[in-house]
Design a protein around this motif. Structure first.
Motif, PDB file in Angstrom:
ATOM      1  N   TYR A  22      12.950  84.261  19.715  1.00  0.00           N
ATOM      2  CA  TYR A  22      14.056  83.378  19.353  1.00  0.00           C
ATOM      3  C   TYR A  22      14.776  83.884  18.102  1.00  0.00           C
ATOM      4  CZ  TYR A  22      16.597  79.103  18.203  1.00  0.00           C
ATOM      5  OH  TYR A  22      17.579  78.188  17.911  1.00  0.00           O
ATOM      6  N   GLN A  23      13.990  84.312  17.097  1.00  0.00           N
ATOM      7  CA  GLN A  23      14.606  84.836  15.884  1.00  0.00           C
ATOM      8  C   GLN A  23      15.351  86.138  16.164  1.00  0.00           C
ATOM      9  OE1 GLN A  23      11.441  83.689  15.982  1.00  0.00           O
ATOM     10  NE2 GLN A  23      10.968  82.547  14.120  1.00  0.00           N
ATOM     11  N   LYS A  26      18.596  85.149  17.755  1.00  0.00           N
ATOM     12  CA  LYS A  26      19.492  84.590  16.739  1.00  0.00           C
ATOM     13  C   LYS A  26      20.102  85.702  15.881  1.00  0.00           C
ATOM     14  CE  LYS A  26      18.554  80.828  14.477  1.00  0.00           C
ATOM     15  NZ  LYS A  26      17.900  79.754  13.699  1.00  0.00           N
ATOM     16  N   HIS A  27      19.297  86.682  15.514  1.00  0.00           N
ATOM     17  CA  HIS A  27      19.814  87.797  14.708  1.00  0.00           C
ATOM     18  C   HIS A  27      20.846  88.599  15.490  1.00  0.00           C
ATOM     19  CE1 HIS A  27      19.758  91.954  13.132  1.00  0.00           C
ATOM     20  NE2 HIS A  27      19.915  91.309  11.983  1.00  0.00           N
ATOM     21  N   GLU A  29      22.790  87.625  17.691  1.00  0.00           N
ATOM     22  CA  GLU A  29      24.017  86.831  17.827  1.00  0.00           C
ATOM     23  C   GLU A  29      24.672  86.543  16.474  1.00  0.00           C
ATOM     24  OE1 GLU A  29      22.710  83.432  20.067  1.00  0.00           O
ATOM     25  OE2 GLU A  29      22.750  84.546  21.954  1.00  0.00           O
ATOM     26  N   GLY A  30      24.090  87.093  15.407  1.00  0.00           N
ATOM     27  CA  GLY A  30      24.668  86.917  14.084  1.00  0.00           C
ATOM     28  C   GLY A  30      24.389  85.573  13.446  1.00  0.00           C
ATOM     29  N   LEU A  31      23.390  84.857  13.939  1.00  0.00           N
ATOM     30  CA  LEU A  31      23.101  83.523  13.424  1.00  0.00           C
ATOM     31  C   LEU A  31      22.119  83.526  12.253  1.00  0.00           C
ATOM     32  CD1 LEU A  31      22.935  81.639  16.826  1.00  0.00           C
ATOM     33  CD2 LEU A  31      24.850  81.733  15.208  1.00  0.00           C
ATOM     34  N   ILE A  32      21.402  84.630  12.081  1.00  0.00           N
ATOM     35  CA  ILE A  32      20.597  84.799  10.868  1.00  0.00           C
ATOM     36  C   ILE A  32      20.910  86.181  10.305  1.00  0.00           C
ATOM     37  CG2 ILE A  32      18.743  83.209  11.521  1.00  0.00           C
ATOM     38  CD1 ILE A  32      16.983  85.564  12.213  1.00  0.00           C
ATOM     39  N   SER A  33      20.827  86.283   8.999  1.00  0.00           N
ATOM     40  CA  SER A  33      21.223  87.520   8.325  1.00  0.00           C
ATOM     41  C   SER A  33      20.169  88.618   8.493  1.00  0.00           C
ATOM     42  CB  SER A  33      21.432  87.252   6.832  1.00  0.00           C
ATOM     43  OG  SER A  33      20.182  86.988   6.204  1.00  0.00           O
ATOM     44  N   GLU A  36      17.253  87.858   6.253  1.00  0.00           N
ATOM     45  CA  GLU A  36      16.325  86.864   6.805  1.00  0.00           C
ATOM     46  C   GLU A  36      15.471  87.454   7.931  1.00  0.00           C
ATOM     47  OE1 GLU A  36      18.348  82.564   6.770  1.00  0.00           O
ATOM     48  OE2 GLU A  36      19.631  84.120   7.655  1.00  0.00           O
ATOM     49  N   TYR A  37      16.082  88.340   8.699  1.00  0.00           N
ATOM     50  CA  TYR A  37      15.396  88.887   9.873  1.00  0.00           C
ATOM     51  C   TYR A  37      14.482  90.066   9.543  1.00  0.00           C
ATOM     52  CZ  TYR A  37      14.647  90.718  14.558  1.00  0.00           C
ATOM     53  OH  TYR A  37      14.076  91.171  15.707  1.00  0.00           O
TER      54      TYR A  37
END
Length: 79
Positions: A22-23, A26-27, A29-33, A36-37
């Motif tokens: 999931y992370q 999200k990464h 798709e640009g939803l976490i930096s 963060e990743y």
């Protein structure tokens, strides 16, 4: 590690990868930096390396396991 332990360790690493998919998505798709990743990415790389290392040991471990199983079936056990 014996054959069963290797399989267990491989399965555990694969489960860990699934839990962090999931992370990764999200990464992507640009939803976490990237910041963060980064620790997640490094851990995922380590799990993949472990899987590859363990899988390289599987053929020999499987042969030993099968030989031990056949040896026990013949009624001869190490005591």
């Amino acid at each position: 590690m014996d054959y069963q332990e290797l399989n267990f360790a491989i399965d555990e690493c694969k489960q860990n990868l699934k839990r962090t998919d999931y992370q990764a998505i999200k990464h992507s798709e640009g939803l976490i930096s990237e910041e963060e990743y980064k620790p997640i990415k490094e851990q995922r790389e380590e799990w993949r390396k472990q899987i590859n290392d363990y899988e390289a040991l599987l053929p020999e471990a499987k042969e030993e396991w099968e030989n031990d199983f056949l040896y026990e079936e013949e009624g001869e056990t190490d005591i």
